[in-house]
Design a protein around this motif. Structure first.
Motif, PDB file in Angstrom:
ATOM      1  N   CYS A   6       0.092  13.247 -21.950  1.00 48.18           N
ATOM      2  CA  CYS A   6       0.637  11.898 -21.807  1.00 48.18           C
ATOM      3  C   CYS A   6       1.852  11.866 -20.875  1.00 48.18           C
ATOM      4  N   HIS A   7       2.458  13.033 -20.580  1.00 48.31           N
ATOM      5  CA  HIS A   7       3.547  13.078 -19.616  1.00 48.31           C
ATOM      6  C   HIS A   7       3.044  12.806 -18.192  1.00 48.31           C
ATOM      7  N   ILE A   8       1.740  12.915 -17.998  1.00 47.87           N
ATOM      8  CA  ILE A   8       1.150  12.765 -16.669  1.00 47.87           C
ATOM      9  C   ILE A   8       0.451  11.418 -16.589  1.00 47.87           C
ATOM     10  N   ALA A   9       1.081  10.378 -17.080  1.00 48.15           N
ATOM     11  CA  ALA A   9       0.454   9.064 -17.144  1.00 48.15           C
ATOM     12  C   ALA A   9       0.351   8.429 -15.764  1.00 48.15           C
ATOM     13  N   LYS A  10       1.384   8.562 -14.945  1.00 42.59           N
ATOM     14  CA  LYS A  10       1.395   7.947 -13.625  1.00 42.59           C
ATOM     15  C   LYS A  10       0.540   8.785 -12.679  1.00 42.59           C
ATOM     16  N   MET A  11      -0.505   8.184 -12.148  1.00 45.90           N
ATOM     17  CA  MET A  11      -1.396   8.913 -11.251  1.00 45.90           C
ATOM     18  C   MET A  11      -1.172   8.458  -9.820  1.00 45.90           C
ATOM     19  N   VAL A  12      -1.203   9.395  -8.911  1.00 46.06           N
ATOM     20  CA  VAL A  12      -1.089   9.069  -7.499  1.00 46.06           C
ATOM     21  C   VAL A  12      -2.471   8.679  -6.980  1.00 46.06           C
ATOM     22  N   ALA A  13      -2.521   7.683  -6.123  1.00 45.63           N
ATOM     23  CA  ALA A  13      -3.794   7.199  -5.585  1.00 45.63           C
ATOM     24  C   ALA A  13      -4.039   7.803  -4.205  1.00 45.63           C
ATOM     25  N   PRO A  14      -5.298   8.001  -3.835  1.00 43.54           N
ATOM     26  CA  PRO A  14      -5.573   8.550  -2.496  1.00 43.54           C
ATOM     27  C   PRO A  14      -5.217   7.544  -1.406  1.00 43.54           C
ATOM     28  N   ALA A  15      -4.901   8.054  -0.216  1.00 39.02           N
ATOM     29  CA  ALA A  15      -4.521   7.191   0.901  1.00 39.02           C
ATOM     30  C   ALA A  15      -5.667   6.265   1.281  1.00 39.02           C
ATOM     31  N   LYS A  16      -6.867   6.830   1.439  1.00 41.95           N
ATOM     32  CA  LYS A  16      -8.058   6.037   1.759  1.00 41.95           C
ATOM     33  C   LYS A  16      -9.165   6.442   0.812  1.00 41.95           C
ATOM     34  N   PRO A  79     -15.062  12.718  -6.099  1.00 47.12           N
ATOM     35  CA  PRO A  79     -15.357  11.295  -6.302  1.00 47.12           C
ATOM     36  C   PRO A  79     -14.132  10.388  -6.376  1.00 47.12           C
ATOM     37  N   ASP A  80     -12.965  10.937  -6.737  1.00 46.62           N
ATOM     38  CA  ASP A  80     -11.758  10.103  -6.807  1.00 46.62           C
ATOM     39  C   ASP A  80     -11.075   9.921  -5.454  1.00 46.62           C
ATOM     40  N   GLY A  81     -11.599  10.539  -4.390  1.00 46.85           N
ATOM     41  CA  GLY A  81     -11.055  10.340  -3.052  1.00 46.85           C
ATOM     42  C   GLY A  81     -10.138  11.443  -2.554  1.00 46.85           C
ATOM     43  N   PHE A  82      -9.868  12.443  -3.401  1.00 47.94           N
ATOM     44  CA  PHE A  82      -9.012  13.559  -3.004  1.00 47.94           C
ATOM     45  C   PHE A  82      -9.858  14.766  -2.596  1.00 47.94           C
ATOM     46  N   ARG A  83      -9.242  15.674  -1.858  1.00 50.95           N
ATOM     47  CA  ARG A  83      -9.843  16.981  -1.598  1.00 50.95           C
ATOM     48  C   ARG A  83      -9.104  17.992  -2.470  1.00 50.95           C
ATOM     49  N   PHE A 103      -4.727  15.421  -0.761  1.00 46.86           N
ATOM     50  CA  PHE A 103      -5.191  16.575  -1.524  1.00 46.86           C
ATOM     51  C   PHE A 103      -4.689  16.497  -2.957  1.00 46.86           C
ATOM     52  N   CYS A 104      -5.511  16.972  -3.893  1.00 43.95           N
ATOM     53  CA  CYS A 104      -5.053  17.160  -5.272  1.00 43.95           C
ATOM     54  C   CYS A 104      -5.054  18.652  -5.535  1.00 43.95           C
ATOM     55  N   ALA A 105      -4.272  19.084  -6.466  1.00 42.73           N
ATOM     56  CA  ALA A 105      -4.156  20.507  -6.767  1.00 42.73           C
ATOM     57  C   ALA A 105      -5.032  20.855  -7.958  1.00 42.73           C
ATOM     58  N   GLU A 106      -5.548  22.068  -7.937  1.00 42.99           N
ATOM     59  CA  GLU A 106      -6.261  22.612  -9.092  1.00 42.99           C
ATOM     60  C   GLU A 106      -5.656  23.968  -9.384  1.00 42.99           C
TER      61      GLU A 106
END
Length: 143
Positions: A6-16, A79-83, A103-106
Motif C-alpha cells: 500500500c506504500h506504492i499506491a501512486k503509480m507512474v503512467a507511461p509517456a505514450k 501491456p501497461d505501456g512500459f518496457r 521503462f519500469c524496473a523488475e
C-alpha cells in the motif's frame, strides 16, 4: 518500519500508451513435433530436399518470416505501456531516473529480501514503477 504494497499506491503512467498489435499469437511448431515424442516443438527450419513444409505447400505449417515481426515502436512493450529493465541493485535502479515514463524496473530473481526492501523504497522516491514490488517482502510483525 513495515513495508507493504500500500506504500506504492501512486503509480507512474507511461509517456505514450500505444496500441500493441500482435500479428500472430500462436507459436510456430516444428514439423512432425506432434507425431514423435523425440522431436521437440521448438522451431527448427525444415531443410530436406523433398520437404513439403519447406516448399510451402497448402494446409501445412507456416514458416516464420519477417512479416510476422512486431512494430518497432511497440516491440518488447508490456501491456501497461512500459518496457522492462531488470535491476539487481540501487545503482542500476538510478539509471531509470530520467526514463521512468518509458521503462519500469523488475527486481532480479537472485536479489535478497533485504536488498529488495531498499530497492522498493528507492523506487518510490524516484517514482519508478516496479513490476514485482511485492515479491519476497514479508510484513514485519507489530511489537
Amino acid at each position: 518500519q513495515a513495508l507493504t504494497v500500500c506504500h506504492i499506491a501512486k503509480m507512474v503512467a507511461p509517456a505514450k500508451k500505444l496500441k500493441i498489435v500482435k500479428k500472430r499469437k500462436q507459436k510456430f511448431p516444428r514439423h512432425q513435433s506432434d507425431r514423435f515424442a523425440c522431436v521437440d516443438a521448438s522451431w527448427r527450419r525444415p531443410k530436406g530436399i523433398d520437404s513439403r513444409v519447406r516448399r510451402r505447400f497448402r494446409s501445412l505449417h507456416t514458416l516464420p518470416n519477417i512479416g510476422y515481426g512486431s512494430n518497432k515502436k511497440t516491440k518488447h512493450m508490456l501491456p501497461d505501456g512500459f518496457r522492462k529493465f531488470v535491476v539487481h541493485n540501487v545503482a542500476e535502479l538510478e539509471v531509470l531516473l530520467m526514463h521512468n515514463r518509458k521503462f519500469c524496473a523488475e527486481i532480479g530473481h537472485g536479489v535478497s529480501s533485504k536488498k529488495r526492501q531498499e530497492l522498493v523504497r528507492r523506487a518510490a522516491e524516484l517514482d519508478v514503477k516496479l513490476t514485482n514490488a511485492a515479491a519476497r517482502i514479508r510484513e514485519e510483525e507489530s511489537e
